[in-house]
Design a protein around this motif. Structure first.
Motif, PDB file in Angstrom:
ATOM      1  N   LEU A   1       0.834  -1.201   0.000  1.00 31.43           N
ATOM      2  CA  LEU A   1       0.000   0.000   0.000  1.00 31.43           C
ATOM      3  C   LEU A   1       0.868   1.250   0.000  1.00 31.43           C
ATOM      4  O   LEU A   1       0.579   2.230  -0.685  1.00 31.43           O
ATOM      5  CB  LEU A   1      -0.919  -0.004   1.221  1.00 31.43           C
ATOM      6  N   LYS A   2       1.947   1.161   0.788  1.00 32.80           N
ATOM      7  CA  LYS A   2       2.858   2.309   0.836  1.00 32.80           C
ATOM      8  C   LYS A   2       3.459   2.565  -0.545  1.00 32.80           C
ATOM      9  O   LYS A   2       3.632   3.696  -0.983  1.00 32.80           O
ATOM     10  CB  LYS A   2       3.993   2.025   1.834  1.00 32.80           C
ATOM     11  N   CYS A   3       3.801   1.463  -1.192  1.00 34.82           N
ATOM     12  CA  CYS A   3       4.406   1.555  -2.523  1.00 34.82           C
ATOM     13  C   CYS A   3       3.475   2.257  -3.498  1.00 34.82           C
ATOM     14  O   CYS A   3       3.895   3.092  -4.287  1.00 34.82           O
ATOM     15  CB  CYS A   3       4.642   0.155  -3.068  1.00 34.82           C
ATOM     16  N   SER A   4       2.237   1.831  -3.458  1.00 35.53           N
ATOM     17  CA  SER A   4       1.313   2.321  -4.468  1.00 35.53           C
ATOM     18  C   SER A   4       0.894   3.764  -4.212  1.00 35.53           C
ATOM     19  O   SER A   4       0.144   4.329  -4.986  1.00 35.53           O
ATOM     20  CB  SER A   4       0.085   1.412  -4.535  1.00 35.53           C
ATOM     21  N   GLU A   5       1.402   4.337  -3.117  1.00 39.46           N
ATOM     22  CA  GLU A   5       1.038   5.719  -2.848  1.00 39.46           C
ATOM     23  C   GLU A   5       1.625   6.692  -3.850  1.00 39.46           C
ATOM     24  O   GLU A   5       1.033   7.690  -4.192  1.00 39.46           O
ATOM     25  CB  GLU A   5       1.549   6.109  -1.462  1.00 39.46           C
TER      26      GLU A   5
END
Lengths: 718, 763
Positions: free
Chosen positions: A624-628
């Motif tokens: 999720l952090k990545c896709s931010e």
């Protein structure tokens, strides 16, 4: 690789060798020259490279030489004993043995022993030992009897161990063997009984010995054709007690058990032995070189004319009586390297160029083997003019370090290691580091309380270690649950097996938060996820865009119901890191490590389900952090990549799906992952749909750049 | 030397240098002590005096700044040209259908979908030395070498043909009476030929010295035979059909085994599984490639499947095995070529297995055919490229031969031009196009595109009659004659220009000997027509008004039937040079109608030649990138040519991989030779020193910030431009005008059928 070179005969003159062969071949003060004593009356000095005798001396008719001539390296004189008791000392200028220095002793001499760097020793048949100087001061002094009646000295050898002369001799009495170790300086004589083990019938035929740190490694060739090793401690724990030593099998069936002639054994270096004898009962005699470390036959040479069952080894030459003449076979043990063994390295390097050893020399020991050091110090001193010579060559720091490891305290070792690392790149840097780690780990295993953590950390950070070099290191760290060291290993070692990676993962997941807080793991790969400002922003975004993934998207109707019950909880879950930052750092180290899927999967199944869930939650959080952000990367210095995250999610699910799917607490996570995949698929299918449009756009773009079909341009050629 | 002259010149030069704001480190700073100047000038004058023409130096030395520039250009620059950059030549090479490699002669035969067959000499820098024009009804499906160096092809018209590699025509065609032929294979001994037909029959032909003779049929199969392969011993053959592979015993002609190929493709059962290729190895293994994307290994003794590799989502269309049988290559419809190698299972073990080692993606479309030479993988397909990929482990010397070759364009000229009327004649397979170039009144500096006052016009579209492809064509320099030839007919047209109207009139009643021309050439004054026929004869025809008269025929040297492929005529019309595929260049005296001399034979074929005006020097370019200049009147190589040979060409010049296809001359600059290959255009100035290997051969940037001294010092004979590529034709129209015909690859790709679509997003 060890190799025997072309043999050559030392003299065409037939030596008057008796049925027992020669008395002995001994080194002289010059590397290339050897003293050969035949069983009759003659001593000949040979120069091997020229294959010719330089001098020959004989005792009077009626006298008989009973002990091979040796060289006194300190005075460059030769010593021989004839008629058991008469000692003769002469040098190169002397012609007639009758006219040289003579001393008649009060007891029968078994052998005179001489090595470089110390005065010769005289071993009497009764087991007493005297220094030559002391003996000559009073030749008629009383010689005590050390060994019992009917005990006969079979073999003897003289070493210098840590600058102290050590004499070992083997006696035999009624088929029992005894070893005597004489520390010459301290005058301690220790007696050991050599136990033969189960096979009591075999007769030991030949002995050889080498020094290995604290032990004399006594190798014996038994009549059953096997080589046994007995380790005799140099420093006896209790010199008064009669101790027993058990031999262990080193090599099996090297020579045939029932040979007619004698067999002989000589240690060439730490790992190689030369064996003389017939490999099979019927076959001809052979000289073979064995590697005892790898239990392999390195090379062999047939000696069809038969030998006397005697073998001497000095420098690089093997001496034996082949037929009636003395034969020399040069022996070379070159540095063997993996590259060389695989055929990638060109052999036969230009002798003119000096090549820095890039590979660890497997054949020659680095830190030990003083007994073989053949330092050729030419000293011109006569016997009577004794000069105080420093017998203490400077000990290299590496050896000092190794000896430190063996006994000193953790603190001291740390200081020493630091000192050594400060010295930096010596040619054998890699080897010493390897030896040091091995030494440390051996001690760790032996003493459970000993754990030189800082030292190990420092050594790991030299970048020269790998898992295969010291597999024990991670094993010990795993036992000690030293997560910091494990993290360091994971970062530094390129070749950690999947099983160990998995074991690390297990510990990283199971270790308590409290104990984690105390540790000092590297937080380089972890970004401070609890940044509140960022948190706010992200919470907004999760609703809209996560690379096309929208958790609110109403596509999975039946599972959404459950989800919608706790929407608050869900956002919380996806926004806060499920593990504390220190654990995150450790897990990131796992994510960065290399693995092969096939080998990792079975080990992943061993991890408890709740840990799997925790790890999955963490990975999902990372995703999720990545896709931010648009670049699909995580902030921080060395963060895990999106591919690593996705691969591990897949791996974990592949390995544990059946378990995880049954867990109620993992349900939401699985639903989220399922929706994530589903949304990804739909994104890709949309992309595929509009690909045609993309292409058209591209074509339009190209056409714009196109210069048209016809133009007139100006060209100037220079 | 008077100091005043030196100072004047240097003063001017200094001013210019300051204006240009460029400075060279090896030159004195802008305000040097005056004493240094004369010395510097002397140095500069000396360094150039060798190469500089006397007049230019005298003019430049004392002149004003503007004049100095003019003189200088004459020295170092080649002047400005207006270039007609033509991209409307809508040429699309036809796709490659078959390749066949001949190990004996190191030649490669390539057949295209339009029936054209080309022969490349791999030893001569991959030069396309021979070609046989195509035919509409003859789609070649199979091509093979047999009996040493005899070339056979078979196609969907059901005929087997043999090509005459000397006379460059079709020797004969034999109908196999089995319907369309899909496959053909020569026996390992080379004495027998096997064809697989539409009706499921496999027919064996015996190769006799001058023909082929039908021998017998093998057991008839129920569907067409798409692929054939002989066992190296010649006792068995494998035949690939639809859904199965048959193994035949050659002696009895009966099928020994029938191996059914799985129709499943990625779990989906397809309608049919076509076995596109088979290869029979000496250990009895049959390798098959099929439309389900599989490469399969079969045991021919038991008829069982041994191993299967799924390598593509689309068809695997071709296979070729190395002669040692240690490696083979397959080509797929996705444009990928896979290399398989027989490698030991573990090191030192004698047990070996086939492993897919290297994939190559040099094609965008179907790889219809592959070949395996001892050192390279050769592939060709619908995207029209012939790709030769050397196997690096087999290449002994890592020289330029080890580089990948991609051959797209023919190594012969398809364009001719009329200088007087500024016309271009484009040759296509079945038609000719005549275009008139546009014009401009504007001028500009280097790199400018000038506004057109008149655009190019498409004047004429001349369609051939009959199914045969055009072999060659030519427009006369005056623009009033067009000649072209097919295999069976020679056409000559007279063009009349009345203002904007063009009328075309065919000259009828061509003499019977003018039937098939390999090369046509008009003399400079358009009064004579030279025709090289395929029998080796050279005809001279006089043209006047609307009629023609046969003047003379130069018969080939007795005993040779070698066809002449290249012609060159001198501008005064006195000399005619003709070159065949292998023998030397013959020079004929047209006035006296006799052979004048023969240029010493050279190992490599001639790729282009031309005779310089005034001097009558014959300039010859060979496929190994050597250029010779031969003086026809003196019957010997010129001094310049000898100097070049002594010093050698620049290594980068020799490493170019396309041959020079056209040579021309500048009427006002006798020292210049203009030549081009597909990727560069070059003017060789014979008055300048030759470059050695240390000098920069090609400098893409105009030397704006270099002073005269540096420019003079680095100036060398080769002035190269790589702006136009791929360059199919370039010629000088008049003193300051060039025409360049380009054919961008993108334009060709745009006209090809779309390739198999591969997913870009997701997997």
């Amino acid at each position: 690789m060890a190799a025997l070179e072309e043999e050559f005969t030392l003299s065409s003159v037939v030596l008057s060798a008796g049925p027992e062969g020669l008395l002995g071949v001994e080194q002289s003060d010059k590397t290339d020259q050897f003293l050969v004593t035949d069983s009759g009356r003659t001593v000949i000095l040979y120069k091997v490279s020229d294959q010719k005798p330089l001098g020959s001396w004989s005792v009077k008719q009626g006298q008989i030489i009973t002990c091979p001539a040796v060289c006194n390296f300190q005075t460059r004189e030769y010593i021989v004993v004839h008629d058991n008791k008469v000692l003769r000392i002469w040098n190169n200028e002397d012609v007639n043995l009758d006219k040289v220095f003579k001393a008649t002793l009060s007891a029968e001499v078994y052998r005179i022993l001489s090595v470089q760097g110390t005065e010769p020793l005289v071993l009497f048949k009764e087991g007493a030992v005297r220094g030559l100087e002391a003996l000559l001061a009073d030749p008629q002094q009383k010689i005590e009897t050390v060994i019992s009646d009917e005990e006969v000295i079979k073999w003897t050898k003289f070493f210098i161990v840590f600058r102290h002369p050590v004499l070992i001799f083997i006696t035999e009495k009624h088929g029992n063997y005894f070893a005597y170790v004489q520390m010459f300086n301290s005058r301690i004589l220790t007696k050991y009984t050599l136990l033969l083990g189960q096979d009591e019938n075999s007769v030991t035929e030949s002995f050889t010995a080498s020094v290995d740190r604290k032990f004399i490694s006594l190798m014996s060739l038994s009549s059953d054709g096997c080589i046994y090793e007995t380790l005799i401690p140099i420093r006896p724990t209790d010199p008064e007690k009669n101790q027993s030593l058990v031999r262990s099998l080193l090599l099996k069936a090297v020579v045939s058990g029932n040979t007619r002639n004698g067999v002989a054994l000589t240690a060439l270096d730490q790992d190689h032995v030369a064996v003389l004898g017939s490999p099979q009962a019927a076959s001809k005699e052979c000289l073979s070189v064995w590697n005892i470390k790898f239990q392999t036959l390195q090379t062999s040479k047939e000696l069809p004319q038969g030998t006397s069952g005697q073998l001497w080894y000095y420098g690089e030459n093997l001496f034996m009586l082949h037929g009636k003449s003395l034969t020399v076979i040069p022996y070379k043990c070159e540095v063997s390297s993996l590259a060389g063994a695989l055929g990638k390295l060109k052999h036969g390097q230009d002798p003119g160029t000096h090549v820095m050893p890039r590979f660890v020399n497997w054949e020659t020991p680095q830190g030990c083997g003083l007994g073989f050091q053949n330092s050729e110090q030419s000293r011109r001193i006569l016997r009577r003019r004794k000069i105080e010579v420093s017998l203490q060559p400077e000990v290299p720091p590496s050896k000092q370090l190794l000896s430190t490891i063996m006994e000193d305290s953790e603190k001291h070792i740390e200081v020493e290691v630091r000192k050594f690392l400060a010295l930096k790149q010596t040619p054998d840097f890699h080897t010493v580091i390897g030896d040091t780690v091995t030494g440390l780990l051996e001690r760790c295993k032996a003493e459970p309380s000993f754990y030189p953590r800082n030292c190990l950390m420092q050594l790991i950070q030299t970048h020269v270690l790998s898992y295969s070099l010291c597999p024990d290191l991670m094993e010990i760290a795993l036992i000690k649950k030293d997560v910091q060291l494990l993290q360091l290993c994971l970062q530094q070692f390129p070749d950690i097996p999947e099983a160990v990676t998995c074991a690390c993962l297990k510990i990283f997941l199971s270790i308590g938060d409290d104990s984690l807080q105390e540790t000092d793991v590297s937080m380089e790969s972890v970004f401070d996820y609890s940044n509140s400002v960022h948190d706010e922003k992200m919470e907004e975004q999760t609703e809209i865009l996560q690379n096309g993934f929208n958790p609110e998207e109403d596509k999975c109707s039946n599972c959404d119901q459950e989800l919608n019950k706790k929407p608050q909880d869900e956002t919380k879950e996806s926004t806060s890191c499920p593990v504390i930052p220190k654990r995150a750092a450790l897990l990131n180290a796992i994510l960065h490590s290399a693995y092969s899927e096939t080998f990792l999967l079975p080990h992943l199944k061993d991890i408890p389900a709740q840990h799997i869930t925790l790890f999955l939650k963490y990975l999902y959080f990372l995703y999720l952090k990545c896709s931010e952000n648009a670049t699909m990367t995580l902030p921080g210095i060395h963060p895990p990549t999106l591919n690593q995250i996705m691969d591990w999610i897949c791996l974990l699910l592949d390995a544990n799906f059946t378990v995880v799917v049954m867990m109620p607490e993992a349900k939401r996570l699985l639903i989220n992952l399922y929706k994530l995949v589903k949304s990804q698929i739909s994104v890709y299918s949309e992309l595929n749909k509009i690909e045609v449009s993309f292409r058209e756009l591209q074509k339009l773009n190209q056409e714009k750049n196109n210069r048209g079909l016809y133009s007139i341009e100006v060209l100037e050629l220079f | 030397m008077p100091p005043a002259r030196g100072l004047t010149c240097n003063g001017g030069r200094r001013a210019r240098r300051r204006a240009a704001n460029g400075r060279q480190p090896n030159l004195p700073p802008p305000s040097p002590p005056p004493r240094a100047l004369p010395a510097h000038f002397r140095l500069c004058a000396r360094s150039t005096s060798g190469a500089e023409p006397e007049s230019a130096r005298a003019r430049g030395a004392g002149a004003e700044r503007g004049e100095r520039r003019e003189g200088e250009r004459a020295v170092t620059g080649m002047g400005e040209f207006k270039v007609h950059r033509v991209r409307f030549f809508n040429y699309v090479p036809s796709g490659i259908r078959c390749v066949a490699y001949n190990n004996q002669s190191n030649r490669l035969a390539v057949s295209r979908t339009d029936g054209t067959v080309e022969v490349y000499n791999l030893s001569a820098n991959y030069f396309q030395e021979k070609f046989f024009p195509g035919h509409e009804s003859r789609a070649t499906e199979a091509l093979c070498w047999a009996e040493g160096q005899r070339l056979f092809s078979a196609g969907l018209n059901g005929e087997i043909m043999e090509y005459d590699l000397q006379a460059l025509n079709i020797k004969y065609a034999v109908d196999a009476f089995g319907g369309p032929i899909w496959s053909m294979a020569a026996s390992p001994s080379g004495s027998q030929l096997l064809v697989g037909c539409e009706d499921g029959s496999v027919k064996l032909f015996q190769i006799t010295p001058d023909k082929i003779q039908f021998e017998r049929n093998f057991d008839r199969q129920k569907s067409r035979i798409l692929s054939l392969s002989w066992h190296p011993s010649g006792t068995h053959i494998a035949a690939g059909s639809i859904d199965y592979i048959s193994v035949f015993d050659v002696k009895s002609g009966s099928a020994v085994h029938k191996m059914i190929v799985d129709r499943q493709h990625m779990g989906v059962s397809k309608r049919k599984c076509i076995v596109w290729g088979v290869a029979f190895l000496s250990d009895g293994t049959v390798i098959s490639v099929d439309s389900a994307g599989k490469v399969q290994f079969w045991d021919s003794a038991t008829g069982t499947l041994v191993k299967s590799h799924l390598i593509a989502n689309a068809d695997v269309q071709s296979i070729a095995v190395a002669e040692q049988e240690d490696s083979f290559v397959v080509g797929t419809a996705e444009g990928t070529v896979f290399h398989f190698q027989l490698v030991p299972v573990t090191s030192n073990s004698s047990e070996k297995q086939w492993v897919r080692t290297k994939p190559f993606q040099h094609h965008t479309h179907d790889v219809r055919t592959v070949a395996h030479s001892p050192t390279a993988l050769i592939s060709g397909g619908t995207d029209t490229h012939l790709v030769i990929r050397p196997l690096m482990e087999k290449v002994e010397v890592k020289n330029y031969d080890a580089a990948l070759r991609k051959i797209t364009f023919p190594h012969r000229r398809l364009i001719s031009c009329s200088k007087k009327r500024q016309l271009l004649l484009f040759q296509f397979a079945h038609h000719l196009e005549l275009w008139r170039l546009g014009s401009t009144v504007a001028t500009g500096k280097n790199g400018d595109t000038l506004p057109l006052s008149k655009n190019a016009d498409h004047l004429l579209h001349l369609k051939t009659k009959g199914p045969e492809n055009i072999i060659c064509s030519c427009i006369s320099p005056c623009g009033s004659w067009i000649a072209y030839s097919t295999v069976s007919r020679f056409f000559l047209y007279r063009l009349n220009y009345e203002h904007d109207n063009i009328s075309l009139k065919r000259v009828s009643k061509m003499p019977p000997f003018l039937r098939c021309a390999l090369q046509i050439l008009f003399s400079e004054d358009s009064t004579k027509l030279f025709v090289a026929s395929n029998q080796g004869a050279l005809h001279i025809v006089q043209l006047s008004g609307g009629s023609f008269k046969h003047l003379h025929v130069f018969q080939p040297q007795s005993g040779t039937v070698e066809a002449m492929c290249l012609l060159a005529v001198s501008s005064d019309g006195n000399w005619l040079a003709a070159s065949g595929t292998s023998a030397g260049v013959h020079v004929y005296n047209v006035k006296q109608l006799k052979l004048h001399c023969t240029v010493p034979a050279y190992n490599f074929p001639v790729t282009a030649m031309a005779i310089a005006p005034n001097t009558n020097n014959l300039v010859i370019a060979h496929s190994d990138q050597q250029v010779f200049e031969y003086s026809i009147p003196d019957k010997q190589y010129t001094d310049w040519s000898r100097t070049v040979q002594k010093q050698g060409f620049h290594h980068l010049w020799l490493q170019r991989d396309t041959p020079i296809t056209h040579i021309s001359f500048h009427p006002k600059r006798p020292m210049h030779i203009l030549l081009h290959d597909a990727y560069m255009f070059c003017i060789i100035d014979k008055s300048l020193p030759l470059p050695n290997d240390k000098t920069l051969l090609y400098n893409p940037f105009p030397p704006t910030n270099e002073s005269d001294v540096v420019r003079r010092r680095t100036a060398h004979a080769f002035k190269i431009s790589k702006i136009y590529k791929p360059l199919l034709f370039m010629d000088l129209l008049d003193e300051g005008t060039l025409v360049a015909v380009e054919r961008p690859l993108d334009d060709i790709i745009a006209q090809l059928p779309p390739p198999i679509k591969k997913k870009k997003f997701g997997t």
